[in-house]
Design an enzyme around this catalytic site. Structure first.
Site, PDB file in Angstrom:
ATOM      1  N   VAL A  86     -16.769   9.230  -9.949  1.00 56.34           N
ATOM      2  CA  VAL A  86     -16.370  10.242 -10.929  1.00 56.34           C
ATOM      3  C   VAL A  86     -15.599   9.525 -12.031  1.00 56.34           C
ATOM      4  CG1 VAL A  86     -15.056  12.354 -11.364  1.00 56.34           C
ATOM      5  CG2 VAL A  86     -16.222  12.052  -9.162  1.00 56.34           C
ATOM      6  N   ARG A  93     -10.839  17.729 -11.373  1.00 52.79           N
ATOM      7  CA  ARG A  93     -11.519  18.939 -11.859  1.00 52.79           C
ATOM      8  C   ARG A  93     -12.449  19.537 -10.810  1.00 52.79           C
ATOM      9  NH1 ARG A  93     -13.430  17.669 -18.105  1.00 52.79           N
ATOM     10  NH2 ARG A  93     -11.536  16.585 -18.813  1.00 52.79           N
ATOM     11  N   TYR A 126     -12.144  11.045   1.966  1.00 52.60           N
ATOM     12  CA  TYR A 126     -13.242  11.803   2.555  1.00 52.60           C
ATOM     13  C   TYR A 126     -12.874  12.652   3.764  1.00 52.60           C
ATOM     14  CZ  TYR A 126     -16.219   9.253  -0.644  1.00 52.60           C
ATOM     15  OH  TYR A 126     -16.798   8.760  -1.782  1.00 52.60           O
ATOM     16  N   PHE A 414     -23.876   0.280   2.444  1.00 56.08           N
ATOM     17  CA  PHE A 414     -24.769   0.939   1.488  1.00 56.08           C
ATOM     18  C   PHE A 414     -23.980   1.786   0.512  1.00 56.08           C
ATOM     19  CE2 PHE A 414     -24.617   3.323   5.484  1.00 56.08           C
ATOM     20  CZ  PHE A 414     -24.173   4.570   5.061  1.00 56.08           C
TER      21      PHE A 414
END
Length: 414
Positions: A86, A93, A126, A414
């Protein structure tokens, strides 16, 4: 606001890839190097990408890979979350929340992968979306002079050969396929992913030499192990060698070939330090050494896992000890998981479905995701106050059933 943003996210086209990858690299502060800055890499799945545009500029990126991942006793389709960024102009936001919600909702509604996984750039991001560390890297280093294989270790009658990448790849692929199914967290590697694994871009070697490829050939003439590594050659001001040998991967179908490969790696001249930053947290190499203290481990979280659909995910794996319990799962981000689930499992299979029975254990989706690959104990999470035992003995039973003899490990970033 996140729902409005979710509707604005869309997959990119091949023509948009250069702008997409530049936006992502800018956020991570990575230099644009390698052959795929302007062309789409073979492993990319653009139909599973998402981009957010603002005034014609890409301000957020994400993507998914279609993986198959080894889990205890089985292989499960897994969505590999990648390319998440981001722009600093659009932080705070709800953009990341919109991306996560869009990904997980589509996985559920389309009945695709019941599990998602990612590598976290930051450890604090996360968890609020239900992801949790489910595997660890041992990340060890050692002084080469002290790293010696025990005299009583059987290294067999085979031999180690240095080969080029072309000879290495098919032989290594056969070995990897034979061993990866037993290690939770290992991903199935097709030709595209082997190509990525062996990609050796000079600009990304960080002072090391080109990758070295070693095969172990058994007494029967068959390849039964492989290793990849690099050497960063340096010397002190006094002219003394001070090189570092960095081990990337060592795999073998048996302990003899494994020991022989490590004896080879630890026998290089001019090397002062050996490092294995991506090694498994329970790598057997420690038990090969005359001096176990010579190996200094620096464990760090590796693959993060998110159970997307509780019923399908828990039914897909196997349980080394019988289990028949009711789990009350708390999942505010994915409400379809919220509620009580009866889990019945054993070494041959499992069942998980909705129930109105009283719970034996109450836990959040983070805790369930952490335990999914068998490397995090529910009892340890209970000790941290993150799992609640309702029926006496339920956590002990569940910890045993969710466990696995081999620690989860994912050597593929990855």
């Amino acid at each position: 606001m996140a729902d409005d943003l979710s509707a604005q996210l869309r997959p990119i086209t091949a023509d948009e890839w250069p702008a997409f990858t530049r936006a992502m690299h800018t956020v991570f502060g990575d230099p644009l190097t390698g052959p795929y800055t302007e062309t789409v890499p073979p492993v990319a799945e653009l139909d599973r990408s998402l981009a957010l545009y603002d005034d014609g500029r890409i301000v957020a990126t994400s993507g998914l890979y279609s993986f198959r991942m080894s889990v205890p006793g089985a292989v499960v389709p897994t969505a590999g979350v990648t390319w998440v960024s981001v722009s600093p102009t659009h932080r705070r936001r709800g953009v990341l929340t919109a991306i996560m919600r869009r990904q997980l909702t589509e996985l559920h509604e389309q009945e695709r992968e019941p599990v998602a996984a990612l590598w976290a750039a930051e450890g604090s991001i996360y968890g609020r979306f239900g992801y949790a560390p489910a595997s660890w890297r041992g990340g060890w280093t050692g002084e080469a002079g002290r790293l010696r294989v025990r005299d009583d270790v059987d290294t067999g009658d085979g031999r180690v050969r240095l080969v080029d990448a072309e000879e290495f790849r098919p032989a290594a692929a056969r070995v990897y396929e034979a061993v990866r199914r037993w290690v939770p967290g290992n991903l199935v590697r097709d030709d595209r992913w082997w190509g990525r694994r062996l990609l050796d871009v000079p600009e990304e070697r960080h002072g090391a030499n080109e990758r070295q490829y070693a095969l172990h050939v058994g007494a029967d003439g068959e390849v039964d192990g492989y290793a990849t590594y690099r050497i960063t050659g340096t010397f002190t001001a006094a002219g003394e060698p001070e090189s570092t040998l960095t081990v990337e991967e060592v795999r073998a179908t048996g302990p003899t070939a494994y020991a022989a490969l490590w004896r080879f790696l630890l026998s290089h001249d001019l090397v002062r330090t050996v490092a294995a930053p991506h090694a498994s947290s329970d790598d057997p190499v420690r038990h090969l050494l005359t001096d176990p203290r010579a190996l200094h481990a620096h464990p760090v979280d590796a693959l993060w896992v998110r159970v997307v659909d509780v019923g399908r995910a828990l039914a897909a794996r196997r349980y080394p000890a019988p289990i028949d319990l009711v789990l009350e799962v708390r999942d505010a981000f994915c409400p379809w998981n919220d509620g009580r689930w009866r889990l019945s499992g054993h070494p041959a299979g499992g069942y998980c479905g909705r129930t109105d029975r009283d719970p034996d254990i109450v836990l959040g989706i983070e805790e369930l995701s952490a335990a999914y690959l068998g490397g995090t104990s529910l009892a340890a999470l209970q000790g941290a106050g993150r799992v609640t035992e309702v029926s006496p003995g339920a956590v002990t039973l569940a910890s045993t059933a969710f466990g696995w003899p081999i620690a989860p490990w994912c050597p593929d970033e990855f």
